[in-house]
Design an enzyme around this catalytic site. Structure first.
Site, PDB file in Angstrom:
ATOM      1  CG  ASP A   1      -2.136  -0.929   1.007  1.00 42.79           C
ATOM      2  OD1 ASP A   1      -2.297  -1.449  -0.115  1.00 42.79           O
ATOM      3  OD2 ASP A   1      -2.898  -1.143   1.969  1.00 42.79           O
ATOM      4  N   GLY A   2       2.054   1.211   0.585  1.00 38.84           N
ATOM      5  CA  GLY A   2       2.939   2.366   0.549  1.00 38.84           C
ATOM      6  C   GLY A   2       3.355   2.711  -0.867  1.00 38.84           C
TER       7      GLY A   2
ATOM      8  NE  ARG B   1       7.742   5.493  -4.867  1.00 41.01           N
ATOM      9  CZ  ARG B   1       7.888   4.224  -4.510  1.00 41.01           C
ATOM     10  NH1 ARG B   1       7.598   3.857  -3.274  1.00 41.01           N
ATOM     11  NH2 ARG B   1       8.323   3.330  -5.362  1.00 41.01           N
TER      12      ARG B   1
ATOM     13  CG  ASN C   1      -4.290   5.693   3.074  1.00 41.34           C
ATOM     14  OD1 ASN C   1      -5.289   5.458   2.414  1.00 41.34           O
ATOM     15  ND2 ASN C   1      -3.422   4.755   3.405  1.00 41.34           N
TER      16      ASN C   1
ATOM     17  NE  ARG D   1       6.198  15.588  25.747  1.00 42.91           N
ATOM     18  CZ  ARG D   1       6.561  16.803  26.137  1.00 42.91           C
ATOM     19  NH1 ARG D   1       7.669  17.354  25.671  1.00 42.91           N
ATOM     20  NH2 ARG D   1       5.821  17.474  27.002  1.00 42.91           N
TER      21      ARG D   1
ATOM     22  CB  SER E   1      -7.933   5.951  10.977  1.00 45.79           C
ATOM     23  OG  SER E   1      -9.118   6.189  11.703  1.00 45.79           O
ATOM     24  CG  LEU E   2      -9.025  -0.741  11.186  1.00 49.32           C
ATOM     25  CD1 LEU E   2     -10.468  -0.606  11.666  1.00 49.32           C
ATOM     26  CD2 LEU E   2      -8.962  -1.657   9.966  1.00 49.32           C
ATOM     27  CB  SER E   3      -3.792   0.526  13.551  1.00 49.32           C
ATOM     28  OG  SER E   3      -3.609  -0.273  12.394  1.00 49.32           O
TER      29      SER E   3
END
Length: 304
Positions: free
Chosen positions: A77-78, A82, A152, A163, A200-202
Site C-alpha cells: 500500500d505504501g 506513492r 489516506n 509523549r 486510523s483503524l489500528s
C-alpha cells in the site's frame, strides 16, 4: 464519492508507468514477467527511478514531459500511495499489484499479474474515484505553508520519544469556527474513507465505506475513555493546534513526515482539490477485500 464516480476504464492503454517497491527480493522476477507480458501485448513501459530492479536500458518515467495511460504499482500500500501521488496532478488511473503482506489498496496478488493486467488492457476494469484531503500549516502571523495532499491520512503527532501532548480541535463552519474540544493524546489522525482502513483503524477508528463523503478524526492513544473517534462531513475545515508551547510536533502525510509544527501554528485540513482514480477488476469489491484482508465478520468454524 458517489455511485456516478464509479465508471469503466475507457480508452486504449498503450503506455504504462511502473512504480516499484524498493528492497523486495522478488521484484526482479515480477518485473521480468511484466516486461515479457507487455511485449506480447505491444504496450510500452516507463519505470520510476530509484529501484535497483529497474531493467537495464528501460526508459524512465517522466510524467512532466511524457504522459502515460496507466500507472502500475508493484508493491504494498505504501507503493500504491506513492503511485497515487505521482498520478494525482494528471489524474492518471492507478492499478495496484500486491507484493507486500496485507495490501488493502493493492488487492491483486502477484501471481495474477498477467491475468488481471490483461483484463485491464481489454477494458474489463472499473475506476473508483477517491477524494483526497489537504493540509496547510498556518503560523501566528497568518503565513501559510505549501499545501500537502493525502489519499489516506494526515497525522499531527509528537516527534521523537513518545509523549502525551495537549491538542485543541476545532471545525470551521459558515457561521465561524466552533471548538470540538481538547484532548491529551500522542496525536490525532485525520483520515479519508480510503484511509479509514489504515492507521486510523489500528488506532481504533471506524471503517468508512469509500462512497461516504466524510472524514474520520481519530485520537492516538487518548488519555481519556471519553474521547472517541469522530466522523465529520467532508466539506468541513478541521483545525488542530497545540496547547503545549514546549511540544515538538510534526505533520505526517500518507506515512511521510513533511514538516515540523511549531508553537502557535495551526494545522488546517480540508477536502483536497484532487481526486485519485483507483483501478479494480471484476470480482474486487470493498467488502470482499475487507473479508479477505481483514477477516471481517468471518464466521467461526463449525463444530465437528
Amino acid at each position: 464519492m458517489t455511485p456516478g464516480n464509479v465508471r469503466k476504464l475507457s480508452g486504449p492503454i498503450q503506455k504504462i508507468g511502473v512504480v516499484l517497491r524498493r528492497r523486495t527480493s522478488d521484484v526482479a522476477e515480477i518485473v521480468a514477467r511484466l516486461v515479457t507480458f507487455s511485449e506480447s501485448r505491444g504496450v510500452a513501459l516507463r519505470f520510476e527511478g530509484g529501484s535497483p530492479d529497474v531493467p537495464s536500458g528501460a526508459q524512465a518515467l517522466d510524467l512532466e514531459h511524457e504522459p502515460v495511460d496507466l500507472l502500475l504499482s508493484l508493491g504494498g500500500d505504501g507503493t500504491m500511495l506513492r503511485a497515487a501521488r505521482l498520478g494525482m496532478p494528471q489524474d492518471i488511473p492507478v492499478f495496484g499489484v500486491n507484493l507486500g503482506r496485507l495490501g488493502f489498496l493493492t488487492a491483486t496478488p502477484a501471481k495474477d499479474l498477467e491475468v488481471r493486467l490483461g483484463e485491464v488492457l481489454d477494458g474489463g476494469a472499473q475506476i473508483d474515484r477517491r477524494f483526497t484531503i489537504e493540509a496547510v500549516v498556518v503560523g501566528p502571523d497568518g503565513k501559510r505553508s505549501e499545501p500537502f495532499e493525502a489519499l489516506n491520512d494526515i497525522v499531527v503527532h509528537t516527534a521523537g520519544a513518545a509523549r502525551v501532548t495537549a491538542l485543541n480541535l476545532s471545525v470551521g463552519r459558515t457561521e465561524g469556527r466552533e471548538e470540538i474540544g481538547s484532548i491529551s493524546a500522542d496525536g490525532v489522525i485525520l483520515a479519508t474513507p480510503t484511509g479509514s482502513t489504515a492507521y486510523s483503524l489500528s488506532a481504533g477508528g471506524p471503517i468508512i465505506g469509500p462512497e461516504v463523503e466524510g472524514f474520520v478524526v481519530t485520537p492516538i492513544c487518548p488519555h481519556s475513555l471519553a474521547v472517541r473517534p469522530l466522523v465529520l462531513p467532508a466539506h468541513e475545515q478541521i483545525m488542530v493546534r497545540s496547547l503545549d508551547p514546549g511540544a515538538k510536533l510534526q505533520l505526517t502525510v500518507d506515512g511521510q513526515v513533511v514538516c515540523a509544527v511549531g508553537p502557535g501554528e495551526i494545522v488546517s485540513v480540508v477536502r483536497g482539490s484532487s481526486e485519485v482514480s483507483l483501478v479494480r477488476v471484476a470480482g474486487q469489491t470493498f467488502f470482499g477485500t475487507m473479508s479477505s484482508k481483514l477477516n471481517w465478520a468471518a464466521r467461526p468454524p463449525e463444530r465437528t
